[in-house]
Design a protein around this motif. Structure first.
Motif, PDB file in Angstrom:
ATOM      1  N   PHE A 133     -32.614  81.026 -93.246  1.00 27.01           N
ATOM      2  CA  PHE A 133     -31.158  80.963 -93.271  1.00 27.01           C
ATOM      3  C   PHE A 133     -30.736  80.156 -94.491  1.00 27.01           C
ATOM      4  CE2 PHE A 133     -31.555  82.122 -88.856  1.00 27.01           C
ATOM      5  CZ  PHE A 133     -30.400  82.849 -88.604  1.00 27.01           C
ATOM      6  N   VAL A 134     -29.826  80.698 -95.260  1.00 27.61           N
ATOM      7  CA  VAL A 134     -29.307  79.969 -96.412  1.00 27.61           C
ATOM      8  C   VAL A 134     -27.959  79.390 -95.994  1.00 27.61           C
ATOM      9  CG1 VAL A 134     -28.819  80.032 -98.868  1.00 27.61           C
ATOM     10  CG2 VAL A 134     -30.427  81.670 -97.884  1.00 27.61           C
TER      11      VAL A 134
ATOM     12  N   TYR B 232     -19.217  80.101 -97.855  1.00 26.99           N
ATOM     13  CA  TYR B 232     -19.765  81.376 -98.353  1.00 26.99           C
ATOM     14  C   TYR B 232     -20.842  81.207 -99.422  1.00 26.99           C
ATOM     15  CZ  TYR B 232     -15.792  83.100 -95.763  1.00 26.99           C
ATOM     16  OH  TYR B 232     -14.880  83.341 -94.757  1.00 26.99           O
ATOM     17  N   LYS B 233     -21.190  79.979 -99.732  1.00 18.84           N
ATOM     18  CA  LYS B 233     -22.250  79.759-100.715  1.00 18.84           C
ATOM     19  C   LYS B 233     -23.574  80.355-100.242  1.00 18.84           C
ATOM     20  CE  LYS B 233     -24.933  75.983-102.751  1.00 18.84           C
ATOM     21  NZ  LYS B 233     -26.111  76.018-101.872  1.00 18.84           N
ATOM     22  N   GLY B 234     -23.904  80.176 -98.967  1.00 21.50           N
ATOM     23  CA  GLY B 234     -25.149  80.717 -98.439  1.00 21.50           C
ATOM     24  C   GLY B 234     -25.212  82.230 -98.548  1.00 21.50           C
TER      25      GLY B 234
ATOM     26  N   THR C 197     -16.571  77.215-104.361  1.00 19.89           N
ATOM     27  CA  THR C 197     -16.708  78.520-103.710  1.00 19.89           C
ATOM     28  C   THR C 197     -16.336  79.642-104.679  1.00 19.89           C
ATOM     29  OG1 THR C 197     -16.340  77.766-101.434  1.00 19.89           O
ATOM     30  CG2 THR C 197     -15.757  80.037-101.916  1.00 19.89           C
ATOM     31  N   ASN C 198     -15.229  79.481-105.358  1.00 19.25           N
ATOM     32  CA  ASN C 198     -14.766  80.518-106.286  1.00 19.25           C
ATOM     33  C   ASN C 198     -15.740  80.729-107.430  1.00 19.25           C
ATOM     34  OD1 ASN C 198     -12.464  80.930-104.749  1.00 19.25           O
ATOM     35  ND2 ASN C 198     -11.200  79.539-105.954  1.00 19.25           N
ATOM     36  N   ARG C 199     -16.373  79.658-107.901  1.00 19.67           N
ATOM     37  CA  ARG C 199     -17.353  79.799-108.977  1.00 19.67           C
ATOM     38  C   ARG C 199     -18.587  80.562-108.496  1.00 19.67           C
ATOM     39  NH1 ARG C 199     -16.495  76.085-113.399  1.00 19.67           N
ATOM     40  NH2 ARG C 199     -18.465  76.783-114.292  1.00 19.67           N
ATOM     41  N   TYR C 200     -18.999  80.297-107.258  1.00 14.90           N
ATOM     42  CA  TYR C 200     -20.151  81.028-106.709  1.00 14.90           C
ATOM     43  C   TYR C 200     -19.820  82.513-106.554  1.00 14.90           C
ATOM     44  CZ  TYR C 200     -23.409  77.223-105.818  1.00 14.90           C
ATOM     45  OH  TYR C 200     -24.320  76.212-105.977  1.00 14.90           O
ATOM     46  N   ILE C 201     -18.637  82.804-106.067  1.00 11.76           N
ATOM     47  CA  ILE C 201     -18.225  84.206-105.911  1.00 11.76           C
ATOM     48  C   ILE C 201     -18.116  84.884-107.280  1.00 11.76           C
ATOM     49  CG2 ILE C 201     -16.313  85.693-105.212  1.00 11.76           C
ATOM     50  CD1 ILE C 201     -15.844  83.756-102.870  1.00 11.76           C
TER      51      ILE C 201
ATOM     52  N   PHE D 193     -17.463  90.906-103.993  1.00  9.75           N
ATOM     53  CA  PHE D 193     -17.939  90.063-102.904  1.00  9.75           C
ATOM     54  C   PHE D 193     -17.065  90.243-101.673  1.00  9.75           C
ATOM     55  CE2 PHE D 193     -18.131  86.018-100.547  1.00  9.75           C
ATOM     56  CZ  PHE D 193     -19.499  85.928-100.351  1.00  9.75           C
ATOM     57  N   LYS D 194     -17.708  90.399-100.524  1.00 12.42           N
ATOM     58  CA  LYS D 194     -16.985  90.535 -99.259  1.00 12.42           C
ATOM     59  C   LYS D 194     -17.374  89.376 -98.350  1.00 12.42           C
ATOM     60  CE  LYS D 194     -16.959  95.598 -99.531  1.00 12.42           C
ATOM     61  NZ  LYS D 194     -17.407  96.858 -98.905  1.00 12.42           N
ATOM     62  N   LYS D 195     -16.407  88.549 -98.039  1.00 12.44           N
ATOM     63  CA  LYS D 195     -16.676  87.423 -97.153  1.00 12.44           C
ATOM     64  C   LYS D 195     -16.981  87.939 -95.749  1.00 12.44           C
ATOM     65  CE  LYS D 195     -13.653  84.252 -99.696  1.00 12.44           C
ATOM     66  NZ  LYS D 195     -12.446  83.406 -99.640  1.00 12.44           N
ATOM     67  N   GLU D 196     -18.125  87.505 -95.209  1.00  9.09           N
ATOM     68  CA  GLU D 196     -18.531  87.937 -93.869  1.00  9.09           C
ATOM     69  C   GLU D 196     -18.794  86.717 -93.000  1.00  9.09           C
ATOM     70  OE1 GLU D 196     -21.397  91.203 -93.581  1.00  9.09           O
ATOM     71  OE2 GLU D 196     -21.355  91.315 -95.780  1.00  9.09           O
ATOM     72  N   ASP D 197     -18.198  86.731 -91.829  1.00  6.01           N
ATOM     73  CA  ASP D 197     -18.425  85.660 -90.862  1.00  6.01           C
ATOM     74  C   ASP D 197     -19.143  86.243 -89.650  1.00  6.01           C
ATOM     75  OD1 ASP D 197     -17.001  83.354 -92.112  1.00  6.01           O
ATOM     76  OD2 ASP D 197     -15.305  84.738 -91.986  1.00  6.01           O
ATOM     77  N   VAL D 198     -20.322  85.703 -89.342  1.00  7.68           N
ATOM     78  CA  VAL D 198     -21.113  86.184 -88.218  1.00  7.68           C
ATOM     79  C   VAL D 198     -21.308  85.045 -87.230  1.00  7.68           C
ATOM     80  CG1 VAL D 198     -23.247  87.325 -87.517  1.00  7.68           C
ATOM     81  CG2 VAL D 198     -22.311  87.755 -89.795  1.00  7.68           C
ATOM     82  N   SER D 199     -21.054  85.293 -85.977  1.00  9.69           N
ATOM     83  CA  SER D 199     -21.201  84.238 -84.968  1.00  9.69           C
ATOM     84  C   SER D 199     -22.674  83.888 -84.777  1.00  9.69           C
ATOM     85  CB  SER D 199     -20.609  84.690 -83.629  1.00  9.69           C
ATOM     86  OG  SER D 199     -21.411  85.716 -83.049  1.00  9.69           O
ATOM     87  N   ASN D 200     -22.924  82.699 -84.251  1.00  4.55           N
ATOM     88  CA  ASN D 200     -24.304  82.283 -83.983  1.00  4.55           C
ATOM     89  C   ASN D 200     -24.991  83.232 -83.011  1.00  4.55           C
ATOM     90  OD1 ASN D 200     -24.063  80.120 -85.668  1.00  4.55           O
ATOM     91  ND2 ASN D 200     -23.920  78.575 -84.062  1.00  4.55           N
ATOM     92  N   GLU D 201     -24.234  83.697 -82.004  1.00  2.00           N
ATOM     93  CA  GLU D 201     -24.808  84.601 -81.000  1.00  2.00           C
ATOM     94  C   GLU D 201     -25.231  85.928 -81.642  1.00  2.00           C
ATOM     95  OE1 GLU D 201     -23.632  86.664 -76.688  1.00  2.00           O
ATOM     96  OE2 GLU D 201     -22.192  85.387 -77.750  1.00  2.00           O
TER      97      GLU D 201
END
Length: 310
Positions: A33-34, A51-53, A273-277, A288-296
């Protein structure tokens, strides 16, 4: 994600690095996991970078796929935007740092008057960010905690850290990977300035591991305007984590004992964050598409990916 707290079936080990959380499965597979943690001067900074990871993991996946004809790599699948599943290798205890330009640590060494770095002679008459006549390899020891240390080719071989045969192969892979990285960067209007590679082994086979050509492991300049800026003695426009180090130094922090990390404001965190993107979109040519995934959901997808390996 700041950190992960999973427990997978047949898990045999867990390691929390500066940025990555690494799970070992059956002593033969790894789940990496990053996180959104960010480190500089070997210190993990107090605030994560959203979103760096995801940026690091996705760039690494693209670049590992683009270099698998040079050397086999550890990746088996990328089930999540910020996670990769692959082979567990016996890691070589050195990082192969390769430099095409006199920048960063190499420049600070040169500026101090020294003309040797990791046993490699540095030519006279260079300015900051100039190209070396040919890329140089300046390896470091791989520290689990604290600072990585510069080390020479001769010291690595004589001390038995890596056999002569394996080290010579690592050098060949390193230069070939750097050449490919430069070619890929050039297509996007960038210069790959320096980077590092890590390798491992299973049996007699050497594998490329971890991440490659990301802003955490590499430095990029914009090709447009490079020559003009060099002639004028101006700073190069770059995409890397170096701007974070520079900001820390400007605010009195270099990771030394007694120094305090300066306050990371919301505005500064957002700018990182913006520099990484920006780097992701420039180096990959993809939006780049920001994705949020739950722990579950993360746990479910990882378990499915691991089942697919058995």
């Amino acid at each position: 994600m700041l950190e992960s707290t999973f427990k997978f079936p047949d898990q045999t080990a867990f390691y929390k690095g500066k940025v990555r959380d690494v799970y070992t499965i059956e002593d033969k597979w790894m789940v990496m996991f990053v996180s959104d943690r960010i480190s500089a001067f070997d210190v993990v900074l107090p605030r994560p970078i959203p979103y760096k990871g995801q940026v690091l993991n996705q760039i690494a996946a693209i670049m590992l796929d683009a270099t698998k004809d040079i050397v086999p790599n550890w990746v088996k699948s990328v089930p999540l935007p910020n996670a990769t599943v692959g082979l567990k290798c016996d890691t070589f205890p050195v990082e192969m740092v390769v430099r095409g330009n006199l920048t960063g640590h190499a420049w600070r060494t040169y500026k101090s008057g020294k003309r040797e770095l990791c046993g490699v002679a540095l030519p006279e008459g260079l300015k900051e960010n100039d190209y070396f006549p040919s890329p140089i390899i300046t390896p470091t020891t791989k520290a689990h905690e604290g600072h990585d240390e510069d080390i020479s080719r001769e010291e690595i071989i004589s001390s038995g850290l890596v056999s002569k045969e394996d080290y010579e192969q690592l050098e060949k892979y390193t230069l070939a990977l750097f050449q490919r990285g430069r070619e890929l960067a050039a297509k996007r209007g960038l210069i790959l300035v320096d980077t590092k590679y890590e390798f491992g082994k299973i049996g007699d086979t050497i594998y490329l591991i971890d991440e490659i050509h990301t802003p955490d492991s590499s430095r990029y300049f914009y090709a447009e305007g490079y020559e003009e800026k060099q002639k004028a003695g101006e700073a190069q426009k770059q995409l890397s984590k170096e701007f974070v180090r520079e900001w820390l130094m400007e605010n009195g922090f270099q990771g030394k004992e007694g120094q305090q990390v300066p306050e990371m404001t919301d505005a500064f965190v957002e700018s990182v964050t913006n520099r990484y993107i920006e780097l992701f979109e420039n180096i990959t040519g993809q939006q780049f598409k920001k994705e949020d995934v739950s722990n579950e959901d993360s746990e479910k997808k990882i378990i499915e990916a691991l089942k697919g390996l058995k």
